[in-house]
Design an enzyme around this catalytic site. Structure first.
Site, PDB file in Angstrom:
ATOM      1  N   LYS A  78       0.861  -1.183   0.000  1.00 52.28           N
ATOM      2  CA  LYS A  78       0.000   0.000   0.000  1.00 52.28           C
ATOM      3  C   LYS A  78       0.896   1.232   0.000  1.00 52.28           C
ATOM      4  CE  LYS A  78      -3.850   1.907   2.801  1.00 52.28           C
ATOM      5  NZ  LYS A  78      -4.727   1.621   3.959  1.00 52.28           N
ATOM      6  N   SER A 153      -9.595   1.644   2.985  1.00 49.55           N
ATOM      7  CA  SER A 153      -8.719   2.395   2.111  1.00 49.55           C
ATOM      8  C   SER A 153      -7.691   1.531   1.376  1.00 49.55           C
ATOM      9  CB  SER A 153      -7.993   3.481   2.893  1.00 49.55           C
ATOM     10  OG  SER A 153      -7.175   2.925   3.905  1.00 49.55           O
ATOM     11  N   SER A 177      -9.675  -0.772   7.164  1.00 48.83           N
ATOM     12  CA  SER A 177      -9.122  -0.609   5.816  1.00 48.83           C
ATOM     13  C   SER A 177      -8.428  -1.819   5.223  1.00 48.83           C
ATOM     14  CB  SER A 177      -8.151   0.565   5.799  1.00 48.83           C
ATOM     15  OG  SER A 177      -8.885   1.743   5.624  1.00 48.83           O
TER      16      SER A 177
HETATM   17  N1  GLN Z   1     -13.042   3.878   6.471  1.00 45.64           N
HETATM   18  C1  GLN Z   1     -12.401   4.289   7.688  1.00 45.64           C
HETATM   19  C2  GLN Z   1     -12.023   5.739   7.586  1.00 45.64           C
HETATM   20  O1  GLN Z   1     -12.322   6.332   6.633  1.00 45.64           O
HETATM   21  C3  GLN Z   1     -11.222   3.424   7.976  1.00 45.64           C
HETATM   22  C4  GLN Z   1     -10.000   3.799   7.250  1.00 45.64           C
HETATM   23  C5  GLN Z   1      -8.808   2.987   7.618  1.00 45.64           C
HETATM   24  O2  GLN Z   1      -8.925   1.933   8.268  1.00 45.64           O
HETATM   25  N2  GLN Z   1      -7.639   3.485   7.262  1.00 45.64           N
HETATM   26  O3  GLN Z   1     -11.417   6.282   8.469  1.00 45.64           O
END
Ligand code: GLN
Length: 486
Positions: A78, A153, A177
């Site tokens: 990532k 994400s 994410s």
């Molecule tokens: N969807 C969650 C957010 O927008 C989690 C994101 C993540 O785990 N990095 O914060």
């Protein structure tokens, strides 16, 4: 069988048996990226030359009878995980031109284990989002249906593994994410216990919640990769000292005797019936394998999203203060230094990042701190205690990973609706617990549905054991149609 369908374990056997060279395997994956990635767009950058050099090194090690489980096997990271010398963007304009002078500890460990890094993967900007549509560059498409999102994400990571353009990938999980995109893309994603894996070199979003973890095709692969990246790291003060267990050792021990709780608060309106069915089916499968299941209660779950969306933005506001145009990344001109800060931050950050920074600043401002941030922290304690009570009676918790299968592109245009989608994953981060999502069924439209298993702190091995038993029972064999090329 296509090479792209082989697990990491199988690839390792082929490489060590000299039936395949690391150079051939790397070229195979680079060619697949060229063929498939234009439709999926999982990759922000492809490091073809570097990968070929690493593959030759791996072949030399293997020729000498050396090399371990990951030697010569390609992977991708990532793009919030630093890799020395390679552009690391966090899918943000803010980091334009940034090439970190050092690698994240996780990347170091993988490289030392002989891994071949194919490239860097798309994500929501600074890991804020659930679809990859907040990437400043382009959205990633779900390989199962390219009109749908891969989740986020770590959407690029899940999509690459699902498309067979990486045998495994490394993502990060602050509120879901790794697990939610794993669920949307039909792959296995583990968020380890907070402190199990070093965060050194992971570009911080919310430091008390962020954890790095693997996305793989199988549970056994996931355990193998976690073994390679977990461990104490003096460079990360939140990394927990001591040895990590062998995560693969108990994989075959079965589900017999495990007590598994299903939180009643998670089976309410808002959960798509076809997702609920997959979770209930999974519970029945585990029962038929000798586990006991029962209803449990996590009474404070209603407050988890509100608490997370105060704590995460508060931490992100502070972590992202460093991006002011002075030291690295984008610099927009201004008449004086304050104007330069303002212009750089205005031009560099996208809408979701700006929203979080503003929310965080508000939650921490004097007069509001007690009302918002402090109460969110107290709520976090109540949520952790909810899990402790459940884990007095149960070994594991089974729940949905996400309320629905993959959304269509553009469907999550309202941020609040997007935030609600994190309901089953966020509480796990607030409590610092490990949790894995694995594919357990398909919707009528043929989209994958994941289920989540949550364990006690540092009980990843038990999670893998139950997940492996469930995986064998489900025998999820479907693949996205677009992967069927060689
Ligand atoms: N969807 C969650 C957010 O927008 C989690 C994101 C993540 O785990 N990095 O914060």
């Amino acid at each position: 069988m296509r090479l792209s369908d082989c697990s990491v374990l199988e690839l390792g056997r082929l490489l060590r048996g000299r039936e395949l060279s690391a150079a051939e395997l790397t070229d195979y994956y680079l060619a697949r990226i060229e063929k498939l990635d234009p439709a999926v767009r999982a990759y922000i950058s492809v490091l073809a030359d570097e990968a070929r050099v690493k593959a030759r090194e791996a072949d030399n090690a293997l020729a000498g009878g050396g090399g371990g489980a990951l030697t010569g096997i390609p992977t991708a990271l990532k793009d919030n995980i630093c890799l020395a010398g390679a552009a690391t963007t966090c899918a943000s304009k803010m980091l334009a031109g940034f090439r970190p002078p050092y690698s994240a500890s996780v990347a170091e460990k993988l490289l030392a284990a002989g891994a071949v890094v194919l490239g860097k993967l798309n994500m929501d900007e600074f890991a804020m989002g659930s679809t990859t549509e907040y990437s400043a560059f382009f959205p990633t498409r779900n390989p199962w249906d390219t009109d749908r999102v891969p989740g986020g994400s770590s959407g690029g990571a899940a999509a690459a593994v699902a498309a067979g353009t990486a045998p495994y990938a490394i993502g990060s999980d602050t509120g879901g994410s790794i697990r939610q995109p794993a669920s949307f893309c039909g792959v296995v994603g583990m968020k380890p216990t907070y402190g199990a894996v070093s965060r050194y070199g992971l570009i911080a979003f919310a430091s008390s919640l962020d954890q790095i973890g693997p996305l793989t095709r199988t549970v056994a692969d996931n355990a193998l990769v976690l073994e390679a990246i977990a461990g104490h790291d003096p460079k990360d003060s939140t990394s927990v000292p001591g040895e990590r267990p062998n995560y693969s050792a108990g994989l075959q021990d079965g589900a017999r005797g495990l007590r598994i709780g299903l939180p009643k608060e998670f089976f309410t309106a808002g959960l798509a019936p076809e997702v609920e069915k997959v979770v209930r089916d999974s519970a029945r499968r585990l029962e038929s394998l000798g586990a006991e299941t029962g209803e449990c209660s996590l009474p404070h779950m209603d407050y988890a999203i509100a608490a997370y969306y105060l704590i995460a933005p508060a931490e992100c506001g502070s972590n992202l203060a460093r991006y002011d145009g002075t030291r690295y990344g984008l610099r927009a001109p201004g008449a004086d230094i304050i104007e330069m800060f303002q212009a750089s931050r205005s031009a560099g950050f996208g809408p979701e990042v700006k929203r979080r920074v503003m929310l965080g600043a508000y939650a921490l401002s004097s007069g509001y701190y007690d009302a918002y941030y402090l109460r969110a922290q107290k709520t976090r304690t109540l949520i952790r205690e909810d899990y402790e009570r459940v884990f007095a009676d149960y070994d594991l918790i089974l729940s949905p990973t996400a309320p629905a299968a993959a959304y269509r592109l553009g469907e999550m245009s309202d941020p609040l609706t997007m935030y609600m989608g994190d309901i089953y994953t966020i509480p796990v981060n607030l409590a610092g617990l490990p949790a894995v999502s694995l594919p357990a069924g398909l919707t009528e439209d043929g989209l994958p549905v994941g289920v989540q298993l949550i364990g006690r702190h540092f009980e990843e091995a038990l999670l893998y054991r139950a997940a492996f038993a469930l995986e064998q029972s489900v025998a999820f064999a479907a693949r996205p149609a677009l992967t069927e090329v060689d």
